[in-house]
Write a protein that holds these residues in place. Sequence first.
Motif, mmCIF file in Angstrom:
data_model
loop_
_atom_site.group_PDB
_atom_site.id
_atom_site.type_symbol
_atom_site.label_atom_id
_atom_site.label_comp_id
_atom_site.label_asym_id
_atom_site.label_seq_id
_atom_site.Cartn_x
_atom_site.Cartn_y
_atom_site.Cartn_z
ATOM 1 N N GLY A 101 -8.853 7.216 5.787
ATOM 2 C CA GLY A 101 -7.403 7.293 5.712
ATOM 3 C C GLY A 101 -6.719 7.930 6.900
ATOM 4 N N GLU A 113 -0.736 4.910 13.040
ATOM 5 C CA GLU A 113 -1.746 3.960 12.581
ATOM 6 C C GLU A 113 -1.440 2.624 13.240
ATOM 7 N N THR A 129 -0.246 -3.259 6.228
ATOM 8 C CA THR A 129 -0.248 -2.524 4.967
ATOM 9 C C THR A 129 -1.205 -1.352 5.046
ATOM 10 N N LEU A 130 -0.737 -0.186 4.618
ATOM 11 C CA LEU A 130 -1.598 0.992 4.586
ATOM 12 C C LEU A 130 -2.470 0.967 3.341
ATOM 13 N N SER A 131 -3.706 1.434 3.485
ATOM 14 C CA SER A 131 -4.588 1.579 2.332
ATOM 15 C C SER A 131 -4.123 2.771 1.498
ATOM 16 N N ASP A 132 -4.648 2.904 0.290
ATOM 17 C CA ASP A 132 -4.303 4.058 -0.546
ATOM 18 C C ASP A 132 -4.636 5.363 0.175
ATOM 19 N N GLN A 142 -4.795 5.870 3.402
ATOM 20 C CA GLN A 142 -3.853 6.065 4.509
ATOM 21 C C GLN A 142 -2.485 6.527 3.996
ATOM 22 N N ARG A 143 -2.047 5.981 2.856
ATOM 23 C CA ARG A 143 -0.783 6.449 2.271
ATOM 24 C C ARG A 143 -0.886 7.916 1.865
ATOM 25 N N GLN A 200 -0.735 9.960 5.045
ATOM 26 C CA GLN A 200 0.635 9.984 5.546
ATOM 27 C C GLN A 200 1.479 10.977 4.742
ATOM 28 N N ALA A 201 1.356 10.945 3.431
ATOM 29 C CA ALA A 201 2.123 11.862 2.583
ATOM 30 C C ALA A 201 1.745 13.312 2.877
ATOM 31 N N THR A 204 4.811 10.646 11.466
ATOM 32 C CA THR A 204 3.876 9.535 11.261
ATOM 33 C C THR A 204 4.577 8.221 11.547
#
Length: 166
Positions: free
Chosen positions: A52, A69, A85-88, A90-91, A94-95, A104
């Motif tokens: 991620g 990214e 699209t970000l993977s779970d 990566q999300r 980011q959060a 980001t």
Amino acid sequence: MKRAHPEQDLQCEVAGWLAWALPPPWYFSAIGHGGGGEVRGGILKDMGVKTGIFDLMFLGPERFIGWIETKRPPRPGTRSPGRGTLSDAQRAFQAMGLGFGHHTGVAESQEEVRQILLSWGIPLLTEKPSDAAIRRGFVGAAESGESVPVWPASDQVGARKRRPKT
């Protein structure tokens, strides 16, 4: 037939550009993860590499931290579903980064990386300086008493130091 690696190609293009466009004291590094198959993936996991984490890290004055990214650009004439699209994982990264006050961004081209960096207030060089121009700038700064940042000549950026043969 050569296998296409559009995301890898984009990251290499961006890294080559950043090597001269990002002036000191700003700093960037790619995060070495992915590729190489299951064995390499297991080794990286054992070494502590986490899933991620965004591809590029940026550090700068006043404790600046940013992450970009890179995503594969769309094929010409298409806008493939899922592109960018970000993977779970990566999300979640980011959060977490945003929660820490990091910057980001997600980019599909060098131009998008440039726009993100400028929106963060990061100064960028617009033309690649020659080694002679860099040396002249450092000599002039040194003679005037200004502090001189450490900036390797372009032929030294990314150069590997070789150990002498024993």
